[in-house]
Design an enzyme around this catalytic site. Structure first.
Site, PDB file in Angstrom:
ATOM      1  CG  HIS A 279       5.620  -6.110  -7.255  1.00  0.00           C
ATOM      2  ND1 HIS A 279       4.278  -6.113  -6.985  1.00  0.00           N
ATOM      3  CD2 HIS A 279       6.155  -5.092  -6.530  1.00  0.00           C
ATOM      4  CE1 HIS A 279       4.013  -5.123  -6.148  1.00  0.00           C
ATOM      5  NE2 HIS A 279       5.131  -4.495  -5.864  1.00  0.00           N
TER       6      HIS A 279
ATOM      7  CD  GLU B 282       5.521  -8.084  -4.204  1.00  0.00           C
ATOM      8  OE1 GLU B 282       6.732  -7.827  -4.339  1.00  0.00           O
ATOM      9  OE2 GLU B 282       4.710  -7.286  -3.721  1.00  0.00           O
TER      10      GLU B 282
HETATM   11  C1  BG6 Z   1       5.816  -4.070  -2.539  1.00  0.00           C
HETATM   12  C2  BG6 Z   1       6.552  -3.475  -1.353  1.00  0.00           C
HETATM   13  O1  BG6 Z   1       6.537  -5.131  -3.055  1.00  0.00           O
HETATM   14  O2  BG6 Z   1       5.675  -3.073  -3.563  1.00  0.00           O
HETATM   15  C3  BG6 Z   1       5.823  -2.236  -0.874  1.00  0.00           C
HETATM   16  O3  BG6 Z   1       6.656  -4.446  -0.333  1.00  0.00           O
HETATM   17  C4  BG6 Z   1       5.635  -1.242  -2.003  1.00  0.00           C
HETATM   18  O4  BG6 Z   1       6.556  -1.643   0.196  1.00  0.00           O
HETATM   19  C5  BG6 Z   1       4.933  -1.957  -3.153  1.00  0.00           C
HETATM   20  O5  BG6 Z   1       4.870  -0.150  -1.539  1.00  0.00           O
HETATM   21  C6  BG6 Z   1       4.692  -1.074  -4.378  1.00  0.00           C
HETATM   22  O6  BG6 Z   1       5.890  -0.528  -4.830  1.00  0.00           O
HETATM   23  P1  BG6 Z   1       5.889   0.508  -6.025  1.00  0.00           P
HETATM   24  O7  BG6 Z   1       7.310   1.004  -6.125  1.00  0.00           O
HETATM   25  O8  BG6 Z   1       5.486  -0.253  -7.260  1.00  0.00           O
HETATM   26  O9  BG6 Z   1       4.921   1.581  -5.669  1.00  0.00           O
END
Ligand code: BG6
Length: 327
Positions: free
Chosen positions: A190, A294
């Site tokens: 991510h 990602e």
């Molecule tokens: C992304 C998702 O990978 O991560 C989103 O596609 C999400 O939907 C974002 O809002 C952030 O996620 P988190 O759990 O770190 O707030």
């Protein structure tokens, strides 16, 4: 009138001194070092001889800094990030495992990002040669983890800083179940890339592909644009993408080149203004300085039988110019 031999001797002395100082400075910067980071959390720093560096926290095995040889930060970390386990840290490269987003019964993005990893004792990071530094981190489930995800696994993450300053992450995930059961998982690196201004950014390599729109219950669409610009909230899973994707930052005149292996999909996420205000650990204006692209395996979960291992690798390169892109 200065004596010429005295003048040459002085020059030689200055040159020798510079060489000695350089060697001492280089030696001061050991290629792999463990230090305390924010809130006393352990982190490993990798450095190469050109001056590039990477910092990875053992909490989440999360890379939270990647700097080029000029010391410029290439990853975004939220101005409101929490460094308070068990909360996840917003920024850098969280690992989504064994579940991407809410595609299962676990908390969003699974639990790998909020567990304490160890340095893999079977690897020898401190013997790494100076031209290629790496560290191997290891996660195994605890009894508590197995109550929420009843599978035994070993997750080894190798973080490598290459001589040219490129960053490479390789995940090896092995099913170590002794009950004969396979398991499935979804996965993402991510990655929060730091950008000068989101209005100056475009993402190339995803044109004409199908994507699932997370904002519309994962409805499937086909990308119509030649290049992706971000002018409002974007939350998409592009399916079966090419190996190479590029992020072009026109203001910074920088291209991030992403290469991914074993990871068919790619998420593009920017929460934009309104959503950012609902995310407590993201500054109101932070969305302007970040884009998440990602490398992921989402549409088709990975299945591993006992004894089987999966490998997923990503390589990031930051080029100080705008590349003409052809996938
Ligand atoms: C992304 C998702 O990978 O991560 C989103 O596609 C999400 O939907 C974002 O809002 C952030 O996620 P988190 O759990 O770190 O707030």
């Amino acid at each position: 009138m200065v004596n010429p031999s005295f003048f040459i001797a002085c020059l030689l002395f200055i040159a020798l001194n510079a060489i000695v100082q350089g060697v001492v400075a280089a030696k001061d910067k050991v290629p792999v070092e463990i230090l305390k980071g924010i809130n006393d959390l352990d982190k490993v720093i990798l450095r190469n001889f050109r001056g590039s560096s990477v910092e990875v926290y053992l909490y989440g095995a999360q890379v939270l800094s990647w700097k080029n040889e000029h010391g410029e930060e290439l990853l975004f970390v939220s101005s409101e990030a929490n460094f308070e386990p068990p909360k996840p840290i917003r920024g850098g490269i969280p690992l989504c495992f064994p579940q991407f987003s809410n595609l299962g019964s676990l908390a969003a993005h699974g639990f790998a990002r909020n567990r304490f990893w160890s340095i893999d004792a079977s690897s020898h990071p401190f013997l790494a040669n100076s031209s290629r530094t790496h560290v191997d981190l290891l996660l195994k489930p605890t009894e508590e983890d197995m109550k929420i995800w009843p599978h035994s696994f070993e997750f080894r993450l190798r973080v490598t800083l290459r001589p040219a300053g490129d960053l490479m992450l390789t995940s090896h995930i092995r099913n170590t179940n002794t009950d004969g059961k396979p398991f499935n998982f979804t996965f993402a690196y991510h990655t929060y890339f730091a950008v000068s201004d989101i209005s100056q950014v475009r993402v190339d390599g995803l044109e004409t592909l199908d994507y699932l729109d997370n904002q519309q219950n994962r409805t499937r669409f086909t990308e119509k644009e030649d290049t992706i610009t971000i002018e409002s909230e974007v939350d998409r899973v592009y399916l079966t993408t090419p190996t190479k994707i590029a992020i072009l930052d026109h203001e910074k005149k920088r291209t991030f080149v992403i290469r991914k292996y074993g990871l068919p999909d790619a998420v593009v996420w920017n929460p934009w203004e309104k959503k950012s205000k609902t995310i407590a650990d993201l500054g109101d204006d932070d969305y302007k300085r970040m884009v998440c692209v990602e490398a992921a395996a989402i549409e088709n979960p990975i299945t591993l039988k006992p004894g089987e291992e999966w490998r997923g690798r990503v390589e990031f390169c930051a080029v100080p110019k705008l590349l003409q892109w052809a996938a």
